[in-house]
Design an enzyme around this catalytic site. Structure first.
Site, mmCIF file in Angstrom:
data_model
loop_
_atom_site.group_PDB
_atom_site.id
_atom_site.type_symbol
_atom_site.label_atom_id
_atom_site.label_comp_id
_atom_site.label_asym_id
_atom_site.label_seq_id
_atom_site.Cartn_x
_atom_site.Cartn_y
_atom_site.Cartn_z
ATOM 1 N N ASP A 104 2.603 -37.957 -52.266
ATOM 2 C CA ASP A 104 3.680 -38.563 -51.477
ATOM 3 C C ASP A 104 3.264 -38.539 -50.003
ATOM 4 O O ASP A 104 2.588 -39.440 -49.529
ATOM 5 C CB ASP A 104 4.970 -37.788 -51.750
ATOM 6 C CG ASP A 104 6.189 -38.454 -51.143
ATOM 7 O OD1 ASP A 104 6.118 -39.642 -50.819
ATOM 8 O OD2 ASP A 104 7.224 -37.778 -50.986
ATOM 9 N N ASP A 151 8.972 -33.538 -61.986
ATOM 10 C CA ASP A 151 10.266 -32.890 -62.191
ATOM 11 C C ASP A 151 11.249 -33.179 -61.077
ATOM 12 O O ASP A 151 10.888 -33.613 -59.983
ATOM 13 C CB ASP A 151 10.083 -31.374 -62.252
ATOM 14 C CG ASP A 151 9.801 -30.778 -60.856
ATOM 15 O OD1 ASP A 151 8.848 -31.244 -60.204
ATOM 16 O OD2 ASP A 151 10.543 -29.884 -60.426
#
Ligand code: IMP
Ligand code: MG
Length: 191
Positions: free
Chosen positions: A113, A169
């Site tokens: 990210d 997750d």
């Protein structure tokens, strides 16, 4: 297909807006990457290194597409909170078991990210003087990139949305989904 998966994995999928990548999409790409890596690393006895726990599924599937001798090892780091994108520092909480000096290292990552985590880890690994160090990432999210990280093998570019499944997750849930889904905003915000 998507609707079948949504039904099959209910009630988990009640928390999802959509399915972005099917198990088949992921499998086909992993096979391609596996072939490429097997060709590139022929005769180099590479060691694949991953960060627990998100990379477990990708690592397991990728390794089974590697047709040359290979070793694997894992590290664990403490991460920033994805909800706040609070860029706290990254800390290693489990180190490698295998020495990597003079070894050909492929760093395998599930998602990139901001690039903060990867940047920290690469700097740490480079100090151990591997013969080579390259990065293989399955899911790339370029929208919030802060650190310029070199990526040799890439699975998919993903939009700037919070996704779960195939190892990814939210608060430790959804890792087991065999596909990648878009988490509902209401769940992401914890409502
Ligand atoms: P970064 O590249 O340092 O920003 O952080 C990557 C880490 O943030 C990953 O290892 C994941 O734990 C988490 N992360 C970032 N985006 C997502 C996402 O869409 N779903 C699940 N986890 C994510
Ligand atoms: Mg996580």
């Amino acid at each position: 297909m998507k609707n079948d998966l949504m039904r099959e994995f209910a009630p988990i999928t009640n928390d999802l807006d959509d399915i972005l990548l099917s198990p088949d999409d992921i499998y086909k790409r992993v096979v391609e990457i596996g072939k490429e890596i097997s060709r590139d690393y022929l005769g180099r006895n590479p060691i694949f290194i991953g960060v627990l726990k998100g990379v477990l599924f990708f690592m397991a599937d990728l390794l089974r597409q590697i047709s040359i001798p290979v070793e694997m090892d894992f590290i664990a780091v403490s991460n920033y909170s994805p909800e706040t994108r609070d860029l706290g520092y990254v800390r290693m909480v489990k180190d490698l078991d295998i020495p990597i000096g003079d070894r050909h290292v492929l760093f395998v990552e599930d998602v990139i990210d901001t690039g903060m985590t990867l940047n920290y880890i690469l700097q740490n690994l480079i100090m151990r003087q591997p013969a080579s160090l390259e990065v293989c990432v399955l899911f790339n999210k370029p929208a919030h990139r802060i650190m310029n990280v070199p990526i040799k093998y890439k699975g998919f570019d993903l939009p700037d949305q919070f996704v779960v499944g195939y190892g990814l997750d939210h608060r430790e849930r959804y890792r087991n989904l065999p596909f990648v889904g878009l988490l509902k905003a209401s769940v992401f915000r914890g409502k």
